[in-house]
Design a protein around this motif. Structure first.
Motif, PDB file in Angstrom:
ATOM      1  N   GLU A  11       6.299   0.944  13.018  1.00 50.11           N
ATOM      2  CA  GLU A  11       7.015   1.436  11.848  1.00 50.11           C
ATOM      3  C   GLU A  11       6.765   2.932  11.722  1.00 50.11           C
ATOM      4  OE1 GLU A  11       9.082  -0.331   9.840  1.00 50.11           O
ATOM      5  OE2 GLU A  11       8.752  -1.996  11.241  1.00 50.11           O
ATOM      6  N   GLN A  12       7.820   3.685  11.360  1.00 48.71           N
ATOM      7  CA  GLN A  12       7.700   5.127  11.211  1.00 48.71           C
ATOM      8  C   GLN A  12       8.311   5.574   9.890  1.00 48.71           C
ATOM      9  OE1 GLN A  12       9.617   6.707  14.773  1.00 48.71           O
ATOM     10  NE2 GLN A  12       7.647   6.837  15.819  1.00 48.71           N
ATOM     11  N   MET A  13       7.616   6.461   9.219  1.00 42.90           N
ATOM     12  CA  MET A  13       8.114   7.054   7.988  1.00 42.90           C
ATOM     13  C   MET A  13       7.872   8.552   8.052  1.00 42.90           C
ATOM     14  SD  MET A  13       6.806   4.323   5.093  1.00 42.90           S
ATOM     15  CE  MET A  13       8.068   4.859   3.931  1.00 42.90           C
ATOM     16  N   ALA A  40       5.520  15.407   8.330  1.00 39.63           N
ATOM     17  CA  ALA A  40       4.468  14.429   8.607  1.00 39.63           C
ATOM     18  C   ALA A  40       5.137  13.083   8.871  1.00 39.63           C
ATOM     19  CB  ALA A  40       3.494  14.330   7.445  1.00 39.63           C
ATOM     20  N   ARG A  41       4.784  12.452   9.980  1.00 36.72           N
ATOM     21  CA  ARG A  41       5.358  11.143  10.326  1.00 36.72           C
ATOM     22  C   ARG A  41       4.223  10.132  10.470  1.00 36.72           C
ATOM     23  NH1 ARG A  41       8.852  11.486  15.377  1.00 36.72           N
ATOM     24  NH2 ARG A  41       6.838  11.594  16.441  1.00 36.72           N
ATOM     25  N   LEU A  42       4.231   9.140   9.607  1.00 37.69           N
ATOM     26  CA  LEU A  42       3.259   8.059   9.692  1.00 37.69           C
ATOM     27  C   LEU A  42       3.769   6.994  10.655  1.00 37.69           C
ATOM     28  CD1 LEU A  42       0.699   6.531   8.684  1.00 37.69           C
ATOM     29  CD2 LEU A  42       2.170   5.538   6.890  1.00 37.69           C
ATOM     30  N   ASN A  43       2.930   6.601  11.586  1.00 34.52           N
ATOM     31  CA  ASN A  43       3.256   5.556  12.556  1.00 34.52           C
ATOM     32  C   ASN A  43       2.257   4.410  12.397  1.00 34.52           C
ATOM     33  OD1 ASN A  43       5.112   7.350  14.582  1.00 34.52           O
ATOM     34  ND2 ASN A  43       3.324   8.516  13.913  1.00 34.52           N
ATOM     35  N   VAL A  44       2.760   3.199  12.239  1.00 35.66           N
ATOM     36  CA  VAL A  44       1.903   2.020  12.131  1.00 35.66           C
ATOM     37  C   VAL A  44       2.373   1.008  13.175  1.00 35.66           C
ATOM     38  CG1 VAL A  44       0.983   0.203  10.659  1.00 35.66           C
ATOM     39  CG2 VAL A  44       1.588   2.419   9.657  1.00 35.66           C
ATOM     40  N   ARG A  45       1.483   0.720  14.139  1.00 39.14           N
ATOM     41  CA  ARG A  45       1.840  -0.228  15.198  1.00 39.14           C
ATOM     42  C   ARG A  45       1.434  -1.634  14.782  1.00 39.14           C
ATOM     43  NH1 ARG A  45      -0.756   1.841  19.356  1.00 39.14           N
ATOM     44  NH2 ARG A  45      -2.491   0.354  19.426  1.00 39.14           N
ATOM     45  N   PHE A 103       3.492   7.796   1.649  1.00 44.64           N
ATOM     46  CA  PHE A 103       4.301   6.863   2.434  1.00 44.64           C
ATOM     47  C   PHE A 103       4.194   5.492   1.776  1.00 44.64           C
ATOM     48  CE2 PHE A 103       2.488  10.128   5.150  1.00 44.64           C
ATOM     49  CZ  PHE A 103       3.594  10.613   5.833  1.00 44.64           C
ATOM     50  N   ASP A 104       5.325   4.980   1.307  1.00 43.37           N
ATOM     51  CA  ASP A 104       5.359   3.689   0.627  1.00 43.37           C
ATOM     52  C   ASP A 104       5.727   2.615   1.647  1.00 43.37           C
ATOM     53  OD1 ASP A 104       5.702   1.491  -0.995  1.00 43.37           O
ATOM     54  OD2 ASP A 104       6.876   2.553  -2.514  1.00 43.37           O
ATOM     55  N   LEU A 105       4.754   1.775   1.989  1.00 44.04           N
ATOM     56  CA  LEU A 105       4.978   0.778   3.041  1.00 44.04           C
ATOM     57  C   LEU A 105       5.894  -0.350   2.602  1.00 44.04           C
ATOM     58  CD1 LEU A 105       1.422   0.557   4.651  1.00 44.04           C
ATOM     59  CD2 LEU A 105       3.352   2.016   5.245  1.00 44.04           C
ATOM     60  N   ALA A 106       6.249  -0.392   1.324  1.00 44.16           N
ATOM     61  CA  ALA A 106       7.196  -1.410   0.861  1.00 44.16           C
ATOM     62  C   ALA A 106       8.558  -1.236   1.513  1.00 44.16           C
ATOM     63  CB  ALA A 106       7.329  -1.346  -0.662  1.00 44.16           C
ATOM     64  N   TYR A 107       8.858  -0.031   1.976  1.00 47.28           N
ATOM     65  CA  TYR A 107      10.165   0.246   2.571  1.00 47.28           C
ATOM     66  C   TYR A 107      10.151   0.045   4.088  1.00 47.28           C
ATOM     67  CZ  TYR A 107      11.261   2.229  -1.962  1.00 47.28           C
ATOM     68  OH  TYR A 107      11.484   2.398  -3.312  1.00 47.28           O
ATOM     69  N   THR A 108       9.146  -0.603   4.599  1.00 50.90           N
ATOM     70  CA  THR A 108       9.058  -0.890   6.029  1.00 50.90           C
ATOM     71  C   THR A 108       9.184  -2.399   6.261  1.00 50.90           C
ATOM     72  OG1 THR A 108       6.655  -1.221   6.091  1.00 50.90           O
ATOM     73  CG2 THR A 108       7.465   1.047   6.257  1.00 50.90           C
ATOM     74  N   LYS A 109       9.251  -2.760   7.530  1.00 51.18           N
ATOM     75  CA  LYS A 109       9.252  -4.162   7.925  1.00 51.18           C
ATOM     76  C   LYS A 109       7.909  -4.529   8.549  1.00 51.18           C
ATOM     77  CE  LYS A 109      14.251  -4.129   8.746  1.00 51.18           C
ATOM     78  NZ  LYS A 109      15.345  -4.351   9.748  1.00 51.18           N
ATOM     79  N   LEU A 110       6.855  -4.016   7.962  1.00 49.98           N
ATOM     80  CA  LEU A 110       5.514  -4.188   8.500  1.00 49.98           C
ATOM     81  C   LEU A 110       5.116  -5.659   8.537  1.00 49.98           C
ATOM     82  CD1 LEU A 110       2.906  -2.650   9.393  1.00 49.98           C
ATOM     83  CD2 LEU A 110       2.159  -2.832   7.008  1.00 49.98           C
ATOM     84  N   ASN A 111       4.672  -6.095   9.708  1.00 53.41           N
ATOM     85  CA  ASN A 111       4.105  -7.437   9.840  1.00 53.41           C
ATOM     86  C   ASN A 111       2.611  -7.338   9.534  1.00 53.41           C
ATOM     87  OD1 ASN A 111       3.003  -9.889  10.671  1.00 53.41           O
ATOM     88  ND2 ASN A 111       4.407 -10.110  12.404  1.00 53.41           N
ATOM     89  N   HIS A 113       0.812  -1.214   0.000  1.00 56.42           N
ATOM     90  CA  HIS A 113       0.000   0.000   0.000  1.00 56.42           C
ATOM     91  C   HIS A 113       0.850   1.271   0.000  1.00 56.42           C
ATOM     92  CE1 HIS A 113      -3.746  -2.253   1.236  1.00 56.42           C
ATOM     93  NE2 HIS A 113      -4.225  -1.345   0.400  1.00 56.42           N
ATOM     94  N   LEU A 114       0.317   2.291  -0.661  1.00 50.60           N
ATOM     95  CA  LEU A 114       0.793   3.658  -0.561  1.00 50.60           C
ATOM     96  C   LEU A 114      -0.240   4.451   0.245  1.00 50.60           C
ATOM     97  CD1 LEU A 114       1.840   4.258  -4.277  1.00 50.60           C
ATOM     98  CD2 LEU A 114       3.402   4.023  -2.360  1.00 50.60           C
ATOM     99  N   VAL A 115       0.206   5.114   1.303  1.00 54.55           N
ATOM    100  CA  VAL A 115      -0.681   5.952   2.108  1.00 54.55           C
ATOM    101  C   VAL A 115      -0.400   7.404   1.739  1.00 54.55           C
ATOM    102  CG1 VAL A 115      -1.351   6.668   4.419  1.00 54.55           C
ATOM    103  CG2 VAL A 115      -0.761   4.266   3.973  1.00 54.55           C
ATOM    104  N   ARG A 116      -1.440   8.122   1.352  1.00 63.04           N
ATOM    105  CA  ARG A 116      -1.296   9.516   0.921  1.00 63.04           C
ATOM    106  C   ARG A 116      -1.937  10.456   1.937  1.00 63.04           C
ATOM    107  NH1 ARG A 116      -3.020  12.127  -4.907  1.00 63.04           N
ATOM    108  NH2 ARG A 116      -1.193  10.902  -5.503  1.00 63.04           N
ATOM    109  N   MET A 117      -1.229  11.548   2.222  1.00 56.21           N
ATOM    110  CA  MET A 117      -1.799  12.641   3.001  1.00 56.21           C
ATOM    111  C   MET A 117      -1.813  13.891   2.137  1.00 56.21           C
ATOM    112  SD  MET A 117      -0.645  14.493   6.585  1.00 56.21           S
ATOM    113  CE  MET A 117       0.289  15.794   5.777  1.00 56.21           C
TER     114      MET A 117
END
Length: 257
Positions: free
Chosen positions: A196-198, A185-190, A213-221, A167-171
């Motif tokens: 994860e923070q971007m 802007a800092r996106l936080n996903v718990r 925010f491109d979630l591909a660059y995170t280690k999101l479970n 997913h791409l999250v847009r603000m």
């Protein structure tokens, strides 16, 4: 409840009340202080009620329409949302000398570490032809003796249902500032015990500001996603006025290669 009558009797009563308060205003300079003090209390009570009527009337009679969630969404978006603060009236509409952890609506919280708050935050009604959001948020910052100032926007549960690394999250935001400053802007996903923070800097050189925010660059479970929120961080905000005319969010899956 019976509808409020605005007919002849109502108009006559209104004229009578207006004449009475007109006479009171004419006599105010000659009244005894004890009498004037009681009159002031009655006037304040009346003004409080009138302010409520004017606030609701101005909100309902002005475009954009209250409750509007209309904004341009990217193609293939599977979720889009505008927070309550920018969508409908909140009460109270503002706070002077706002303390840290002051809330505005159900999703927005102010954070700072000032010893003495010289920060005023108020919801305003958008009236410009270009505005899509019914309301905006105005922050007046005078002396600022803290090290950080941020607005935290809690995203609703729907934002993380089915959230994937694809997913791409847009603000998207519309921002006005009295003087130049940096906003991040800092996106936080718990997800489980981890978050994860971007971080993205808002480019303030255009009327409509878009960051993704491109979630591909995170280690999101993906199996343990629980909640998400966005921090809007204001760097060097002293002696400035910031108006957030709109803030909205959307997400879409990245195109498959």
């Amino acid at each position: 409840m019976a509808p409020l009558s605005l007919g002849f009797l109502s108009r006559a009563l209104h004229r009578r009340v207006m004449r009475r308060w007109g006479h009171v205003a004419d006599r105010a300079m000659r009244m005894r202080l004890s009498e004037l003090r009681q009159l002031r209390l009655r006037a304040l009570e009346l003004r409080q009620v009138l302010d409520r009527v004017l606030y609701v009337a101005d909100s309902r009679l002005t475009l954009p329409l209250i409750g509007s969630n209309a904004f341009q969404k990217p193609l293939h978006s599977d979720w889009a949302w505008r927070p309550q603060l920018w969508r409908g009236p909140i009460f109270p509409p503002g706070i002077a000398a706002a303390l840290t952890k002051s809330t505005f609506g159900d999703e927005v919280t102010l954070f700072h570490d000032c010893r003495i708050s010289e920060l005023t935050v108020r919801q305003i009604r958008n009236t410009r032809e270009a505005d899509l959001a019914p309301f905006g948020l105005k922050m007046d910052v005078f002396k600022f003796d803290g090290s950080f100032l941020s607005l935290v926007i809690d995203l609703p549960p729907e934002a993380v249902v089915g959230l994937k690394r694809k997913h791409l999250v847009r603000m998207t935001s519309v921002v006005e500032t009295e003087h130049p400053l940096e906003i991040f802007a800092r996106l936080n996903v718990r997800h489980g015990p981890n978050t994860e923070q971007m971080v993205r800097e808002l480019p303030l050189d255009s009327d409509e500001i878009v960051v993704e925010f491109d979630l591909a660059y995170t280690k999101l479970n993906e199996k343990r996603v629980e909640a998400a929120w966005v921090d809007l961080i204001f760097e060097g905000p002293q002696m400035n006025q910031v108006i957030l005319r709109d803030v909205n969010f959307s997400r879409r899956p990245r195109a498959e290669l």
